[in-house]
Write an enzyme that holds these catalytic residues in place. Sequence first.
Site, short mmCIF file in Angstrom:
data_model
loop_
_atom_site.label_atom_id
_atom_site.label_comp_id
_atom_site.label_asym_id
_atom_site.label_seq_id
_atom_site.Cartn_x
_atom_site.Cartn_y
_atom_site.Cartn_z
N ARG A 85 30.26 62.92 37.29
CA ARG A 85 29.44 62.86 36.06
C ARG A 85 29.97 63.85 35.03
O ARG A 85 30.07 63.54 33.84
CB ARG A 85 27.98 63.21 36.38
N ILE B 62 29.62 72.34 38.30
CA ILE B 62 28.68 72.00 37.22
C ILE B 62 28.32 70.53 37.36
O ILE B 62 29.21 69.68 37.36
CB ILE B 62 29.34 72.17 35.82
N HIS B 63 27.06 70.23 37.52
CA HIS B 63 26.70 68.80 37.52
C HIS B 63 25.26 68.49 37.12
O HIS B 63 24.90 67.33 37.00
CB HIS B 63 26.97 68.16 38.88
N ARG B 64 24.42 69.52 36.92
CA ARG B 64 23.02 69.23 36.57
C ARG B 64 22.96 68.51 35.23
O ARG B 64 23.62 68.92 34.27
CB ARG B 64 22.21 70.52 36.43
#
Length: 356
Positions: free
Chosen positions: A238, A205-207
């Site tokens: 992030r 998950i990083h968007r």
Amino acid sequence: MKVITVIGARPQFIKAAVVSRAFAKYRPDVQEIIVHTGQHYDANMSDVFFEELDIPRPDYNLGVGGGTHGQNTGRMIEKLEGLMMEVRPAWVLVFGDTDSTLAGALAAAKLHIPVAHVEAGLRSYNRKMPEEINRVLTDHIAELLFAPTENGRKNLLEEGVPAEKIKLVGDVMHDAALFYTEKARKPKLPTEFDLEGEGFVLCTIHRAENTDDPRRLKSIFQGLEDSGAQILLPMHPRTQTKVLDSEISIADNIWVIDPVGYLEMIWLEANCRCVATDSGGVQKEAFFFKKPCKTMRYETEWVELVESGWNRLVGASAKEITDALTSISLPISTNSLYGDGNAGEKIVMMIEASRE
Ligand code: UDP
């Protein structure tokens, strides 16, 4: 002939590894000058890829990272412009859709240096994504547009890009997956995590659209928890920050680890039961390793994966995520969608043939 390659973020190191290897093999006369903007600077988001994938060390590191989109892009343009004026390359080569891509393209175009864009023509048609802005602008600046898919080529034609600038070459990430598979490496995890048993779900998950909205991020983690699946999540820096900021507690079925190197990542992709991700690259790699993918977004640039049944868009809805992870089945079609594994070779040949 001199070519400046501008890279800065994790997926670009993997794509550039393919093209650099092709330059060395097929066009050793070309002098490739690698510039790392510094966008990703953690050891496990940057150094590990240079070490594992035999990418030549960057000739320059601009040390630009950690700022906002505007700060980073502006600082990169300024530094890249100076460098390009000094080196005067025949081409500037950029990859994908990050701030480094756009900065490289803009700096070159203003100096009348032609830009070649690898992974051209992808569209989510969601202008809220920073990546969409970067890729649309870069495509309209570039002189050579290397589309990975027929769909990418079609998108560019619809936007009025002249057909002779567009080259359908296949996907360099497919080249990478084929080339590095035999070097794939099982990661060392705590013994309680079973990499061999019933099968685990590999998750990334990083968007920004997921990480920067606490409600959305919570909903995703709720869906992962409710599925009860054994989930391995190499967590992007992030996301690590945002999870802490949003005070999300991680359930016992979700194993968070630091980001892994590419060779470990492709081992995990080859050995998992299913992939859940919002990454562009990981969606395709799931397909390369014939694993179903549940994409935690509402749209994807890789529409052919959804059409072929390998990818299901589940958005950020906890219920959809749980449903998708509790009813995993394999589609029948295994058609090749991303070329023949020689995109890198085609790209270097075409750049050389188009020297001005
Ligand atoms: N990747 C990796 N380690 C990880 C997570 C991803 O090596 O812990 C690789 C993955 O195999 C793929 C690339 O990083 O090749 C995708 O990058 P990312 O998801 O950061 O960006 P995107 O593809 O969404 O632009």
